[in-house]
Each structure stands twice: as structure tokens, then as C-alpha cells.
Design an enzyme around this catalytic site. Sequence first.
Site, PDB file in Angstrom:
ATOM      1  N   GLU A   1      13.982   2.847  53.827  1.00  0.00           N
ATOM      2  CA  GLU A   1      14.859   3.947  54.239  1.00  0.00           C
ATOM      3  C   GLU A   1      14.026   4.904  55.054  1.00  0.00           C
ATOM      4  OE1 GLU A   1      17.198   6.118  51.368  1.00  0.00           O
ATOM      5  OE2 GLU A   1      17.618   4.296  50.224  1.00  0.00           O
TER       6      GLU A   1
ATOM      7  N   GLU B   1      15.235   3.996  44.363  1.00  0.00           N
ATOM      8  CA  GLU B   1      14.557   5.265  44.062  1.00  0.00           C
ATOM      9  C   GLU B   1      14.475   5.511  42.553  1.00  0.00           C
ATOM     10  OE1 GLU B   1      16.627   8.150  46.588  1.00  0.00           O
ATOM     11  OE2 GLU B   1      15.180   7.728  48.157  1.00  0.00           O
TER      12      GLU B   1
HETATM   13  C1  BGP Z   1      18.167   8.386  49.508  1.00  0.00           C
HETATM   14  C2  BGP Z   1      19.176   7.420  48.984  1.00  0.00           C
HETATM   15  C3  BGP Z   1      20.237   7.020  49.897  1.00  0.00           C
HETATM   16  C4  BGP Z   1      20.538   7.980  51.010  1.00  0.00           C
HETATM   17  C5  BGP Z   1      19.374   8.759  51.537  1.00  0.00           C
HETATM   18  C6  BGP Z   1      19.725   9.906  52.455  1.00  0.00           C
HETATM   19  O1  BGP Z   1      17.836   9.230  48.466  1.00  0.00           O
HETATM   20  O2  BGP Z   1      18.589   6.242  48.489  1.00  0.00           O
HETATM   21  O3  BGP Z   1      21.305   6.613  49.119  1.00  0.00           O
HETATM   22  O4  BGP Z   1      21.721   8.585  50.952  1.00  0.00           O
HETATM   23  O5  BGP Z   1      18.562   9.240  50.529  1.00  0.00           O
HETATM   24  O6  BGP Z   1      20.138  11.015  51.719  1.00  0.00           O
HETATM   25  P1  BGP Z   1      21.410  11.849  52.043  1.00  0.00           P
HETATM   26  O7  BGP Z   1      22.524  10.882  52.126  1.00  0.00           O
HETATM   27  O8  BGP Z   1      21.544  12.788  50.938  1.00  0.00           O
HETATM   28  O9  BGP Z   1      21.146  12.510  53.343  1.00  0.00           O
END
Ligand code: BGP
Length: 490
Positions: free
Chosen positions: A389, A199
Site C-alpha cells: 500500500e 495491518e
Molecule cells: C490502510 C488500510 C487501507 C486503506 C489505507 C488508506 O490503513 O489498510 O484499508 O484505506 O490505509 O487509508 P484511508 O482510506 O483512511 O485514507
Amino acid sequence: MTKFPENFFWGGATAANQYEGGYNEGGRGLAATDVTTGATKDSPRRRTYILPDGTTGATSKVGERIPEQARSAILDGYYYPNHTGTDFYHHYQEDIALFAEMGFKMFRMSIAWPRIYPHGNDPEPNPEGIAFYHKVFDELRKYKIEPLVTISHYDDPLTLEEELGGWENRRTIEYYERYCQTLFKEYQDDVQYWLTFNEINSATMISSFIPDYPKELDRAGYRVLHNKFVASAKVTQYAHTHYPKLKIGCMIAGLFSYPLTCDPKDVLANQQKMQNYFYYAGDVMVRGTYPAFAKKMWRQLGLDEAFFQQDTDILKAGRVDFFSYSYYSTSCHTTHEGAKKDGGGNLSLGYYNEYIPYSEWGWGMDPDGLRISLNEIYDRYQVPIMVVENGLGAVDKLENGQVHDPYRIDYMRAHVQAMAQAIDDGVDLIAYTPWGCIDLVSASTGEMRKRYGMIYVDLNDQGQGTLDRFRKDSFYWYKKCIESNGEDLD
Ligand code: BGP
């Protein structure tokens, strides 16, 4: 229904800082996530520190920096969930066997930079760190699971950040290059697919959550992002020259949004957000050059254009081979007064969309948006795409060794269908690695109760639990989905 291509990479995604644990084992150094506490969706994660006179403290809001003279420190009385993650470090064999049982073809993981170079600037890599990932890749090979490795996923060595000023200092580019060269040399036969930064566009996102975010910090975010673009381009070119069979991709937070109304002013406002939050990074990494709208952005932010134009040849020479992004939710933008704000999705904050449902954490659920984004990206870039993701963060209940999570299955089914439709639209989609395929620590809140996994891990927000693994209902659903190459989604 359209068929997913043969050899489609079905899999799952994780990141070392949230999953691996073993923070003080095997010669690993510290990362910022090791000095960041757990929190909830209503209270921010805090960075803990110590001042030269020995007094200690913790930040109190998102984006706040520690005082000038302070050093980040692990303090008694605070809980740091990333220290353990969900302990891949000691469970990698068991976990990879479970991924294989689900039928994974690809596993996205990250390498912890401080495990390879504990301080970032060490003269030699840490042999124990190198050996650990060799063992992980050997295990993946046993099951013919292709690794997809993120080189930097929110865990830069703390020393680089505190002693060098991190990515604001261009020497960090050199340390990153050395780290990547070590990885390519060591793992060239184990890993074909690499992502340079998770990201990457998150470097400039903080100002969108915090209305009074200082302008100078906002400007610094753009310089940091530029330095990361340069680092990414340099190692991409290096890999292409020295290891031509490696494929290097970008990884961009999928901050997709709509105009809240059809008022052309809203359409324009949304277009500008999309340019700034998403295409700015995509254009540099795929096309190898800043987009036309960048100049005006720099001017408006009070940034010096020359800084961004000094590496034109490097950016051009280091274009990525494929595009990857995270996709969780969408938001809306408007110029109209009084519109209702949404709860903020992944790194985004916009206005409430009455046409989509929202998760318990306020993230909009929008499978059609995934199809739209895939079409937009492919039209613009014409390179293979991976959705690396996607998923639903929810509270799960373990009862008698079982977790019934129909909400997660519904979410995933709708998104798999949206991907099939996008493929039918003509998009060259090659991989799907849903986030947190095994429960891990949330990035934004540090919680365990916000779970994404298809495998449950027994660990709570106080750090208590056996760390035992349990298959959720979604585990069996996804196994069937993979077995049928996306056809059996019941
Ligand atoms: C993205 C990241 C991850 C992950 C995901 C979910 O921004 O790349 O590392 O954690 O989001 O977010 P969260 O864990 O805050 O729910």
C-alpha cells in the site's frame, strides 16, 4: 538508475470492505464496516446500534464501544458507504480488464470473510461466496495477473465480534483457521501469495490517537494482537505443511517515524515508538518470537507475561515467507514541550516535520522515508519485501471524462524512485501494489472524495453517481512506468 528486477510485481491494491460492495447479495453476512457510517476528516465515523427496548443510537468518537446491551444495526437515516464500496462485485470483469490494460502483474484484493462464512461460525462455507472468488481468479488468470490475497482486511463477521467477543476470545482463532483452510483448499491453484491480516499492528494503535483511552481497552488490544499472531502462525504452518507452494506474508502498517531533534531523549522516545508500533509485530511474524523489549512493555502496561508466552512453539513454527507493509507517510516523536502536532498519517499521530510536505488530509509525504524503511526492514529480517500500500489520497475533478492528477503522478514517481534506490542499496523488493488503484471508500473517514485511484469511479459521498469508470492521467503514467519496468517515469 538501478533497474527493477525482471518479474517485479507491479500492481495495485484494494480491500473487499472498501471496494467490493454487494453487502447483502450472494448470501454474504455482515461485518462491522456495514454498520459504520460515512464521515469526514473532522468528524468520526459512527457505529449505529439498537438497544433491547428499541431505542437506537450511534457512537460519537473514534474507539468508542457501543453500549453493553446494544446490538449493532443498520438504521434508516444514515449512510453506509461500505455497502456499495465501488461495486467490484458487479464490475470485476471491467475492472480487471482495466488493470490488465495498465499492465498489472499483481492485484492485491481481499476476500470478505462474511462472504465465505456469513457468521464466522457457520458449519459450512457459503457456496455462492466461494463461486464469486473463483470467477474473479479466473478473470485474473486470463490476463496473467497474479493475485495477492489478504485473508482478513477489516471485515471480520459481525456475529463473531458481537456473540463471541471477537479476537479477545480464543475460539475466534479456530474459526479463522477453518476459514483459511477452506480458502487454501478452494483456491490453492489460483492464489500463491497470501497475507494473513491487514495491518495486524493496528490492533494496538487506537490508544495513540486518543489520549484518555481506557487502560483496560489498551491492554485488551495487546491480547487481541497476540491471538491474531497465533492464528496467523497456525495457518502459516498449515499452509507450509499441506500446500508447500503457497507463500504466506505478514502485512504491517508502516508506522515509521523520526526523532524530532537530535536530543538523545528524542532519539530514545522514537526508538521506543518504533519498537512498540512496528517491530513488535514484525519480530513475532518473521522471527517467530517476541523481541527482548516486549517483556518490559507488558510490565509497564500491567499485562501478564504468561499470557504472551503460552504459544511460543506455535509462533516459532509459523514464521512468514515474506514481509509486506503499507507505507504512506512518516511522523516525528519528541520529549520537548510545545512542538507542533502533525495531522496524523495512516494510523499514526506525532509531531510536524518541517522538511516534508503534507497532503490535504494532513498525511506527511516522504519518499526518502520509504527508502529508509525498506533498508531498515531488510537489514533486520532478510526476507523478500512487498510494498502493498502506498499512495496519495486527494480530491480529483472529473471533467469531460478526464481527470488531470499531476499531484498523484508526482507522489508516485518519487516513491518509485525511492524504491529503485532501495533496490540499489541491496534490498530484496519484489512487489509494489499502490493503494486504491481504483477509487474506493476511505477506511478512516468513509469518504469517496479522498481518492487514491488511477481509475476514477463516479460516486460521491452521498452515494450518488453512475459508478462508471474513467482513466485518470496517472493511469497512463503508471502504464508507461510498468511497461518500462520503472525506467520511464516522465
Ligand atoms: C490502510 C488500510 C487501507 C486503506 C489505507 C488508506 O490503513 O489498510 O484499508 O484505506 O490505509 O487509508 P484511508 O482510506 O483512511 O485514507
